[in-house]
Design an enzyme around this catalytic site. Structure first.
Site, mmCIF file in Angstrom:
data_model
loop_
_atom_site.group_PDB
_atom_site.id
_atom_site.type_symbol
_atom_site.label_atom_id
_atom_site.label_comp_id
_atom_site.label_asym_id
_atom_site.label_seq_id
_atom_site.Cartn_x
_atom_site.Cartn_y
_atom_site.Cartn_z
ATOM 1 N N SER A 43 9.499 5.034 -12.358
ATOM 2 C CA SER A 43 8.302 5.844 -12.570
ATOM 3 C C SER A 43 8.321 6.549 -13.917
ATOM 4 O O SER A 43 7.267 6.770 -14.518
ATOM 5 C CB SER A 43 8.172 6.877 -11.451
ATOM 6 N N THR A 98 6.464 11.343 -12.848
ATOM 7 C CA THR A 98 5.111 11.010 -13.291
ATOM 8 C C THR A 98 4.428 12.192 -13.981
ATOM 9 O O THR A 98 3.993 12.049 -15.140
ATOM 10 C CB THR A 98 4.277 10.466 -12.119
ATOM 11 N N GLU A 217 -1.561 12.563 -9.321
ATOM 12 C CA GLU A 217 -0.643 11.540 -8.811
ATOM 13 C C GLU A 217 -0.637 11.526 -7.284
ATOM 14 O O GLU A 217 -0.385 12.554 -6.644
ATOM 15 C CB GLU A 217 0.792 11.809 -9.284
ATOM 16 N N ASP A 222 4.623 5.283 -3.029
ATOM 17 C CA ASP A 222 5.906 4.648 -3.367
ATOM 18 C C ASP A 222 6.957 4.921 -2.283
ATOM 19 O O ASP A 222 7.667 4.010 -1.856
ATOM 20 C CB ASP A 222 6.364 5.182 -4.725
ATOM 21 N N HIS A 226 8.955 2.268 0.008
ATOM 22 C CA HIS A 226 10.419 2.190 0.054
ATOM 23 C C HIS A 226 10.906 2.131 1.505
ATOM 24 O O HIS A 226 11.967 1.567 1.787
ATOM 25 C CB HIS A 226 11.050 3.411 -0.632
ATOM 26 N N ASP A 264 1.913 3.097 -11.097
ATOM 27 C CA ASP A 264 3.008 2.919 -12.066
ATOM 28 C C ASP A 264 3.770 1.608 -11.849
ATOM 29 O O ASP A 264 4.254 0.995 -12.780
ATOM 30 C CB ASP A 264 3.947 4.130 -12.098
ATOM 31 N N HIS A 265 3.848 1.168 -10.590
ATOM 32 C CA HIS A 265 4.500 -0.111 -10.271
ATOM 33 C C HIS A 265 4.255 -0.416 -8.812
ATOM 34 O O HIS A 265 3.842 0.462 -8.043
ATOM 35 C CB HIS A 265 6.008 -0.042 -10.547
HETATM 36 ZN ZN LIG Z 1 10.139 4.296 -6.079
#
Ligand SMILES: [Zn+2]
Length: 351
Positions: A43, A98, A217, A222, A226, A264-265
């Site tokens: 991140s 972030t 954000e 995320d 995970h 971000d991903h």
């Molecule tokens: Zn992550």
């Protein structure tokens, strides 16, 4: 947040992919996310790429590494230097990677006290709303001239004309939306939701006749991925969409504002396999507990949105945001943070 996380949320909410508000924005693209030293970003490097237009190594916060270690100029600083008010809002702790990439400079995302110090003494955003502790303290913010609030009631009581405000909500990342929904986190109802923080930030920042920069954000999509938890991911994504809706309600009809919504991903390698209709979670499969290098979406509305098309790099978003410069930039990032080590309460897997 990848394309599949967005699709799954739309299926649950409305019975169809492509049905979230930000998916109706007129210009869309996919974005490559690799960092300077890895095909799979973290991140810090991804947020730095968006915030500065420059690739850095994983873990680095808006500092030239690789390079001479100098501070990289961020979008928040760009707008601040042009007499705009600025704000950072997140559901992770305030000092995580972030927001840090917009409001601080450090060789490591782990230097939380130094990141907080940059916020309070160097970049001084007008609005800082997020999870507390981790380098941020009430006394530190108050000494730096901020009005500090710690819960939803305090935030609701902020004057529309408040100038420097620090919302320090809880002592870590803020709760998952799904945990509110299922009642697991009923004790957390004293904390505001992302959409509420966004609305309040807009109320404060739009007093600046020159415009403003606001980064929001959705920090826990995320974390949900995970855990390979579709339930957590869907509810986080829907609240992220609700926050964008607040911004769109504010900006609709204006011609001086850019809204960018991106990630971000991707995390989890999620693949949606089947739609089970509104109110039911779709069938889905995960391929990893980690991040992936899969391209992520960007959705754009307003000034410069036409510049968003095809396949872009995350560093391109910096230039979309400023050339030419809109009066106001509302940037939404489905981001992420290092997971808290503190265990969360047990959660049932179905409703
Ligand atoms: Zn992550």
């Amino acid at each position: 947040m990848g394309f599949e996380h967005v699709k799954a949320a739309g299926m649950y909410a409305n019975g169809a992919g492509g049905s979230l508000l930000f998916e109706s924005f007129p210009h869309q693209a996919e974005v490559t996310t690799f960092s300077a030293d890895s095909p799979i970003t973290d991140s810090a490097a991804a947020a730095t790429a968006i915030a500065t237009g420059i690739k850095v190594n994983n873990g680095v916060i808006s500092t030239a590494l690789p390079g001479d270690g100098s501070e990289l100029y961020t979008l928040l600083e760009y707008f601040s230097d042009r007499s705009r008010s600025t704000g950072l809002v997140t559901t992770t702790s305030m000092t995580h990677a972030t927001p840090a990439a917009f409001g601080s400079h450090d060789s490591s995302r782990n230097n939380l006290k130094a990141i907080a110090n940059d916020y309070l003494t160097q970049t001084r955003p007008n609005v800082l709303f997020g999870g507390g502790d981790n380098g941020m303290t009430y006394d530190g913010a108050a000494t730096a001239g901020y009005t500090v609030v710690s819960d939803r009631t305090g935030m609701a009581g902020l004057a529309d004309t408040a100038h420097m405000v620090s919302g320090q909500f809880g002592s870590d990342n803020m709760p998952f939306e799904y945990d509110y929904f299922t009642g697991i986190s009923s004790g957390y109802d004293i904390l505001p939701h992302l959409s509420e923080m966004t609305r309040t930030a807009l109320d404060i920042l739009d007093n600046d006749v020159d415009g403003f920069f606001l980064m929001v954000e959705g920090g826990r999509i995320d974390h949900a991925a995970h855990e390979n938890s579709l339930e957590l991911s869907v509810f986080e994504t829907l609240e992220f969409n609700a926050a964008v809706s607040e911004a769109f309600s504010w900006a609709e009809g204006r011609n001086d504002t850019l809204i960018l919504v991106t990630s971000d991903h991707e995390t989890g390698g999620l693949e949606v396999l089947g739609n089970n209709g509104p109110g039911s979670f779709p069938d889905a499969a995960w391929s990893t507990f980690g991040h992936t290098g899969i391209n992520v979406p960007v959705y754009a509305w307003g000034d410069n949105a036409v510049l968003v098309s095809g396949v872009m790099d995350n560093t391109d978003l910096y230039h979309v945001a400023i050339v030419p410069e809109p009066a106001s930039l509302l940037l939404f990032i489905a981001g992420g943070a290092i997971l808290a080590s503190r265990p969360r309460p047990a959660r049932k897997n179905s409703l």
